[in-house]
Design an enzyme around this catalytic site. Sequence first.
Site, short mmCIF file in Angstrom:
data_model
loop_
_atom_site.label_atom_id
_atom_site.label_comp_id
_atom_site.label_asym_id
_atom_site.label_seq_id
_atom_site.Cartn_x
_atom_site.Cartn_y
_atom_site.Cartn_z
N GLY A 84 0.84 -1.21 0.00
CA GLY A 84 0.00 0.00 0.00
C GLY A 84 0.87 1.25 0.00
O GLY A 84 1.87 1.30 0.70
N ARG A 128 1.16 -5.25 -5.37
CA ARG A 128 1.29 -6.43 -4.50
C ARG A 128 1.46 -7.61 -5.45
O ARG A 128 0.53 -7.94 -6.17
CB ARG A 128 0.05 -6.57 -3.62
CG ARG A 128 -0.09 -5.44 -2.60
CD ARG A 128 -1.22 -5.70 -1.61
NE ARG A 128 -1.18 -4.76 -0.51
CZ ARG A 128 -2.01 -3.72 -0.38
NH1 ARG A 128 -2.95 -3.52 -1.27
NH2 ARG A 128 -1.92 -2.91 0.65
N ASP A 179 5.23 -4.44 6.12
CA ASP A 179 5.72 -5.75 6.54
C ASP A 179 5.98 -6.70 5.36
O ASP A 179 7.06 -7.30 5.25
CB ASP A 179 4.70 -6.36 7.52
CG ASP A 179 5.11 -7.72 7.97
OD1 ASP A 179 6.04 -7.79 8.80
OD2 ASP A 179 4.55 -8.73 7.48
N THR A 238 4.25 2.69 5.82
CA THR A 238 2.84 2.29 5.76
C THR A 238 2.07 3.21 6.69
O THR A 238 2.56 3.56 7.77
CB THR A 238 2.62 0.82 6.20
OG1 THR A 238 1.24 0.64 6.54
CG2 THR A 238 3.44 0.44 7.42
N ASP A 264 -0.28 2.43 8.46
CA ASP A 264 -0.77 1.67 9.62
C ASP A 264 0.13 1.77 10.85
O ASP A 264 -0.30 1.45 11.95
CB ASP A 264 -0.94 0.20 9.25
CG ASP A 264 -2.09 -0.02 8.30
OD1 ASP A 264 -2.86 0.93 8.07
OD2 ASP A 264 -2.22 -1.14 7.77
N ASP A 288 2.42 -0.25 11.79
CA ASP A 288 2.38 -1.55 12.45
C ASP A 288 3.66 -2.37 12.26
O ASP A 288 3.62 -3.60 12.31
CB ASP A 288 1.16 -2.35 11.95
CG ASP A 288 1.22 -2.57 10.45
OD1 ASP A 288 2.09 -1.98 9.77
OD2 ASP A 288 0.38 -3.33 9.93
N ARG A 317 -6.27 -2.84 9.58
CA ARG A 317 -6.90 -4.16 9.70
C ARG A 317 -6.52 -4.85 10.99
O ARG A 317 -7.34 -5.45 11.65
CB ARG A 317 -6.51 -5.05 8.51
CG ARG A 317 -7.38 -4.86 7.32
CD ARG A 317 -6.81 -5.54 6.13
NE ARG A 317 -5.50 -4.99 5.78
CZ ARG A 317 -4.84 -5.22 4.66
NH1 ARG A 317 -5.34 -6.03 3.78
NH2 ARG A 317 -3.66 -4.66 4.42
#
Length: 319
Positions: A11, A72, A103, A125, A127, A129, A171
């Site tokens: 992303g 992706r 990741d 990202t 996120d 994360d 997510r």
Amino acid sequence: MKRIAVLTSGGDAPGMNAAIRAVVRRALFDGVAVYGIDHGFQGLLENRLKEMTLGSVGDIVHRGGTILQTARSRAFMTEDGQRRAVEVLRGHGIDGLVVIGGDGSLRGAYALHRLGIAAVGIPATIDNDVPETDETIGFDTAINTVAQAIDKIRDTATSHERTFVIEVMGRHSGDIALWAGLAGGAEGIIVPEVPYDLDDLAERLKRTKERGKRHSIIVVAEGVMSGPELARAIEARTGFETRASVLGHVQRGGSPSARDRLLAGRLGARAVELLLAGQSGVMVGIRRGVPVDVPLERVFAGRHDLDASLIELAKMLSI
Ligand code: F6P
């Protein structure tokens, strides 16, 4: 090391362009040639490489998205695909690779490292994360985007005396919801990492209404449940008119914040310096404001946790 390549994968995130610019300029500063790979690992398999110049990264530091495009790639996930990628890189005489992404992208970098290509990862990202770094490129811009959206929704929520549920991305990670929810003064923040009780939330919303509050805003991370689903659950328990707003991909775009641009500049330059120093299989992250180099094995073995003090703060400030 005479020739390196750079790609963005997964992303997109605001600040990826600033990172590409830093990689290209830092390498050229030392006379090292840089190739940009279009469309991430998929583009690598398709041999979509082009030489980058000082000019090819001009006028991009402030732009969202990624000038190298991203993808992706399923084909790259296979061992056969990864071996083919090594052949393409060797065919161009490329000795080192910088991978910018989340990741999954860092795992791609690791696979190439294991096959003998010097590879360094940069966490990017929205996120936030990725373990072993305090921040990922794109996160700061995304939470600013969400905080601005909350401010706007608050205006209309107050005018109509409505409850609003705002669904944000993430997510598996609640960082966007937690940080932006706190910044936007949300009455409730629901994240995948922390158990929640809808009855309890409904009682709290009723109490704040009795106290005279004219609106309530609940921020929910997409990984918990959808915004419309949560709005229905709240309306059923409280009887309050509740609307849902799903922010979606607006969170991924836009001009990167100054903080993200600086982070991207520092990590991009550091990644090149590591390659020039003969390092591979590492990620460059940031800890307490200082760039750090972390073996990718440690990144994959680690876990990104929400900041417990922010969870406590949210509880205290949203009463
Ligand atoms: O990983 C970043 C992210 O924006 C997630 O927060 C979100 O769930 C996902 O990507 C959406 O991905 P796609 O690009 O497939 O819509």
